[in-house]
Design a protein around this motif. Sequence first.
Motif, PDB file in Angstrom:
ATOM      1  N   ASN A 396       0.811  -1.212   0.000  1.00 28.34           N
ATOM      2  CA  ASN A 396       0.000   0.000   0.000  1.00 28.34           C
ATOM      3  C   ASN A 396       0.850   1.271   0.000  1.00 28.34           C
ATOM      4  OD1 ASN A 396       0.956  -0.093   2.557  1.00 28.34           O
ATOM      5  ND2 ASN A 396      -1.044  -0.023   3.595  1.00 28.34           N
ATOM      6  N   ALA A 397       2.165   1.114  -0.191  1.00 31.21           N
ATOM      7  CA  ALA A 397       3.027   2.290  -0.267  1.00 31.21           C
ATOM      8  C   ALA A 397       2.931   2.913  -1.650  1.00 31.21           C
ATOM      9  CB  ALA A 397       4.475   1.895   0.044  1.00 31.21           C
ATOM     10  N   ASP A 398       3.545   4.091  -1.814  1.00 30.04           N
ATOM     11  CA  ASP A 398       3.565   4.739  -3.110  1.00 30.04           C
ATOM     12  C   ASP A 398       4.135   3.789  -4.161  1.00 30.04           C
ATOM     13  OD1 ASP A 398       2.583   6.989  -1.949  1.00 30.04           O
ATOM     14  OD2 ASP A 398       4.443   8.146  -2.032  1.00 30.04           O
ATOM     15  N   GLY A 399       3.404   3.653  -5.249  1.00 29.35           N
ATOM     16  CA  GLY A 399       3.865   2.795  -6.329  1.00 29.35           C
ATOM     17  C   GLY A 399       3.478   1.347  -6.181  1.00 29.35           C
ATOM     18  N   GLY A 400       2.801   0.981  -5.091  1.00 28.06           N
ATOM     19  CA  GLY A 400       2.369  -0.396  -4.907  1.00 28.06           C
ATOM     20  C   GLY A 400       1.050  -0.667  -5.606  1.00 28.06           C
ATOM     21  N   PRO A 401       0.549  -1.895  -5.563  1.00 22.05           N
ATOM     22  CA  PRO A 401      -0.663  -2.257  -6.302  1.00 22.05           C
ATOM     23  C   PRO A 401      -1.919  -1.545  -5.823  1.00 22.05           C
ATOM     24  CG  PRO A 401       0.032  -4.050  -4.880  1.00 22.05           C
ATOM     25  CD  PRO A 401       1.137  -3.055  -4.876  1.00 22.05           C
ATOM     26  N   ASP A 403      -1.981   1.640  -5.104  1.00 24.70           N
ATOM     27  CA  ASP A 403      -1.807   3.037  -5.481  1.00 24.70           C
ATOM     28  C   ASP A 403      -2.418   3.245  -6.865  1.00 24.70           C
ATOM     29  OD1 ASP A 403      -0.925   5.551  -6.284  1.00 24.70           O
ATOM     30  OD2 ASP A 403       1.018   5.350  -5.287  1.00 24.70           O
ATOM     31  N   ALA A 404      -3.553   3.930  -6.937  1.00 26.90           N
ATOM     32  CA  ALA A 404      -4.280   4.095  -8.209  1.00 26.90           C
ATOM     33  C   ALA A 404      -3.448   4.787  -9.270  1.00 26.90           C
ATOM     34  CB  ALA A 404      -5.580   4.860  -7.964  1.00 26.90           C
ATOM     35  N   ARG A 405      -2.452   5.544  -8.868  1.00 29.79           N
ATOM     36  CA  ARG A 405      -1.686   6.319  -9.853  1.00 29.79           C
ATOM     37  C   ARG A 405      -0.927   5.431 -10.829  1.00 29.79           C
ATOM     38  NH1 ARG A 405       1.657  10.053  -5.828  1.00 29.79           N
ATOM     39  NH2 ARG A 405       1.684   8.030  -4.729  1.00 29.79           N
ATOM     40  N   ILE A 406      -0.529   4.243 -10.415  1.00 27.03           N
ATOM     41  CA  ILE A 406       0.297   3.407 -11.290  1.00 27.03           C
ATOM     42  C   ILE A 406      -0.493   2.883 -12.488  1.00 27.03           C
ATOM     43  CG2 ILE A 406       1.681   2.730  -9.302  1.00 27.03           C
ATOM     44  CD1 ILE A 406       0.474  -0.085  -9.515  1.00 27.03           C
ATOM     45  N   TYR A 407      -1.819   2.948 -12.412  1.00 27.96           N
ATOM     46  CA  TYR A 407      -2.655   2.414 -13.489  1.00 27.96           C
ATOM     47  C   TYR A 407      -2.923   3.441 -14.592  1.00 27.96           C
ATOM     48  CZ  TYR A 407      -3.119  -1.105  -9.918  1.00 27.96           C
ATOM     49  OH  TYR A 407      -2.831  -2.058  -8.960  1.00 27.96           O
ATOM     50  N   ALA A 553       4.567  -6.302 -18.112  1.00 30.45           N
ATOM     51  CA  ALA A 553       4.971  -5.897 -16.765  1.00 30.45           C
ATOM     52  C   ALA A 553       5.215  -4.403 -16.773  1.00 30.45           C
ATOM     53  CB  ALA A 553       6.223  -6.642 -16.324  1.00 30.45           C
ATOM     54  N   GLY A 554       5.004  -3.813 -15.599  1.00 27.39           N
ATOM     55  CA  GLY A 554       5.244  -2.391 -15.476  1.00 27.39           C
ATOM     56  C   GLY A 554       3.967  -1.619 -15.232  1.00 27.39           C
ATOM     57  N   ASN A 555       4.118  -0.303 -15.051  1.00 24.68           N
ATOM     58  CA  ASN A 555       2.946   0.548 -14.841  1.00 24.68           C
ATOM     59  C   ASN A 555       2.235   0.819 -16.158  1.00 24.68           C
ATOM     60  OD1 ASN A 555       4.518   2.450 -16.167  1.00 24.68           O
ATOM     61  ND2 ASN A 555       4.786   3.785 -14.379  1.00 24.68           N
ATOM     62  N   ALA A 556       1.284   1.751 -16.156  1.00 22.25           N
ATOM     63  CA  ALA A 556       0.490   2.014 -17.350  1.00 22.25           C
ATOM     64  C   ALA A 556       1.328   2.475 -18.530  1.00 22.25           C
ATOM     65  CB  ALA A 556      -0.581   3.058 -17.041  1.00 22.25           C
ATOM     66  N   ASP A 565       6.464   6.704 -12.440  1.00 21.54           N
ATOM     67  CA  ASP A 565       6.932   7.443 -13.610  1.00 21.54           C
ATOM     68  C   ASP A 565       6.090   7.022 -14.806  1.00 21.54           C
ATOM     69  OD1 ASP A 565       8.179   8.627 -15.744  1.00 21.54           O
ATOM     70  OD2 ASP A 565      10.185   7.850 -15.287  1.00 21.54           O
ATOM     71  N   LEU A 566       5.194   7.912 -15.221  1.00 18.16           N
ATOM     72  CA  LEU A 566       4.237   7.586 -16.289  1.00 18.16           C
ATOM     73  C   LEU A 566       4.619   8.200 -17.635  1.00 18.16           C
ATOM     74  CD1 LEU A 566       0.971   7.937 -14.204  1.00 18.16           C
ATOM     75  CD2 LEU A 566       1.887   5.821 -15.162  1.00 18.16           C
ATOM     76  N   HIS A 567       5.876   8.615 -17.786  1.00 14.69           N
ATOM     77  CA  HIS A 567       6.308   9.114 -19.081  1.00 14.69           C
ATOM     78  C   HIS A 567       6.165   7.999 -20.123  1.00 14.69           C
ATOM     79  CE1 HIS A 567       8.294  12.173 -16.536  1.00 14.69           C
ATOM     80  NE2 HIS A 567       8.049  12.955 -17.573  1.00 14.69           N
ATOM     81  N   GLY A 568       5.524   8.345 -21.222  1.00 14.64           N
ATOM     82  CA  GLY A 568       5.311   7.355 -22.263  1.00 14.64           C
ATOM     83  C   GLY A 568       3.906   6.797 -22.317  1.00 14.64           C
ATOM     84  N   GLU A 569       3.056   7.152 -21.336  1.00 14.96           N
ATOM     85  CA  GLU A 569       1.670   6.689 -21.428  1.00 14.96           C
ATOM     86  C   GLU A 569       0.945   7.445 -22.537  1.00 14.96           C
ATOM     87  OE1 GLU A 569      -0.891   7.505 -18.115  1.00 14.96           O
ATOM     88  OE2 GLU A 569      -0.107   9.523 -17.816  1.00 14.96           O
ATOM     89  N   ALA A 570      -0.118   6.849 -23.047  1.00 16.41           N
ATOM     90  CA  ALA A 570      -0.913   7.498 -24.085  1.00 16.41           C
ATOM     91  C   ALA A 570      -1.567   8.752 -23.517  1.00 16.41           C
ATOM     92  CB  ALA A 570      -1.974   6.539 -24.601  1.00 16.41           C
TER      93      ALA A 570
END
Length: 624
Positions: A396-401, A403-407, A553-556, A565-570
């Motif tokens: 439940n820490a930053d960047g964990g599953p 954390d809604a931001r990683i999606y 594997a990886g974030n969105a 780090d969401l650089h590269g997402e659509a």
Amino acid sequence: MLPVVILLWVIASLVPGASAGLVEHDFNVTWVLHNPDGLRLRPVIGINDYWPPPAIRVAVGDRLVVHVHNLLGNQSTSLHFHGLFLENATHMDGAVQVSQCAIPPGSSLTYNFTIHQPGTYWYHSHGSGQYPDGLRAPLLVHDPDPPFAFNEEHVISLSDWYHDEMPGLLAGFISKSNPTGAEPVPQSVLLNDTTSIDIPFKNSRHKTHVYLIHVVNVGAFAGQYLWFEGHNMTVVEVDGVYTQPQTASMLYLTAGQRYSFLLTAHNDSASAVGNFPFVASMDTTMFDTVPPGLQYNATGWLVYDVRRPLPPPALLASDAFDAGSPLLLDDAALVPHDAIPLLGEPDVAVELNVNMQTRRDGTNYAFFNNITYLHPVVPTLYTVLSANASNSGSSNADGGPEDARIYGTYTQTAVIQRRGQIVQLVVNNLDVGRHPFHLHGHNFQIVYRSAANAGTFDPVANASLLPAATATPIRRDSLLIFPNGFAVLRFRADNPGVWLFHCHIEWHLATGLVATFVEAPVELQQQYAPSSGISSVPADHLAVCAAAGVPTAGNAAGNTVDFLDLHGEAVPPAALPEGCISGVAGVAVVSLYGLAGDLDEDKQDRSADPDGVRDANAEPVLPG
């Protein structure tokens, strides 16, 4: 005569104590030429060089295995099993870039899961706006002990139909030449993928003969009205949920909805009047324009006597189609047979505000909370399974599953942290159109649905609405929300997975009217593989990703090192400046209200038949 496969399924289902079994299909997804409305031959997507695709029939407890081989050559595909919960198998849900990668041409993937829900469902492609080109069919789950009696059953599919293929239609729809987002209008309505059908009906003065009719709207856009002359329907199921029997003269089915109802055959003396029409009629108020020659009605017949003529349907006054009409069933007022009570106060509250906006590039998109959905680089399920302690230090820490931001910024993701939590979902429709919303992985209680033009839900001003709701609200997985109205829905998060909530108008799904629920992500990781990430996902699921060049594997954005780090997402097209949005929106509202008025007048004009000759486009109606 029933086809042999159906006959064997019916016989097996009647055997007391019949054990659960394996139902297995090989589906070669292929192009076929077909002309279902008799107006235009066109390519359609079929199964095993045949169209329409076959209905899938299973029994409660069966394991369904479908081997999908993509032989289209020019398009990827998938299958979604609409309405099935897929417990412990969210990777079988078929939503592209959500629970799986698309199956590219030349590749194969197997769907394999056990079914525990009786009732009426359907399957369809869930990517690239594909299913309106033909890849959709009913899926029926037999219950050996239903809470009602019947002698025979039939299935009816309702569908709008387009003469052009979806890639071209989507390109024209999402275009700066269509800034108001006017949806393409279909050319025809189909019954069982044709323009008329006959259902043989038996009559006997010695016993009552009852038919169970399953109906599915497999269309892309239009809601459908359905009624049977000379017969009342007794509704016993909606979207896989048994109901207390409810008599109805007319049903309205949005795209994605299902009903089952009983029809009782007349006895010998009553059948002397002959055969009876039934009608499916598209909801033309959903269209910006009603083109000349639009075939918005399709007629079938309950055939008691093949020697007697098939009469044309009668005409129906236009106000029979209005919400609140005594002819039209209010599905929110149904009562579930199991009488499950209203869920308690929610643990998680989600509010989604629907609107449509023109972007800076001149195209029109659909939005929840001013976010238009874009697919992540990595399917969301694989992000859940690859986000772990090595990325964040704890779940439940930053960047964990959790954390809604990683999606992703544009997936409208809500994380439900623990199994069993009660979720309250409020949907405010700020648009002037009707929207049918569908939830994957669950059905929801309809706590309250407002009338049109009720505005948005105010938890203070509208607080009295919820305690006033029925003690045992009906549940379903697809619901129509009226223009400028709202709905309050509740469900229990008892099915860990990644589940979409989206408008089932395919045009709006394609332009971003989608939200994501990530449910119990830590438990979901444990369910798949406690320590090895996505290794327990079936190999063929990972193989189609590799064939398509999609990371697993990886974030969105595909970042496996820093999940924040969401650089590269659509990224969607930029919004217009605020003043421009208001101006364009104001014009759109005025235009659509004007068109709505024209449509109402058109309905009134078409309800008349002054010369006594039935117009093929006139609205049929119940006698009396």
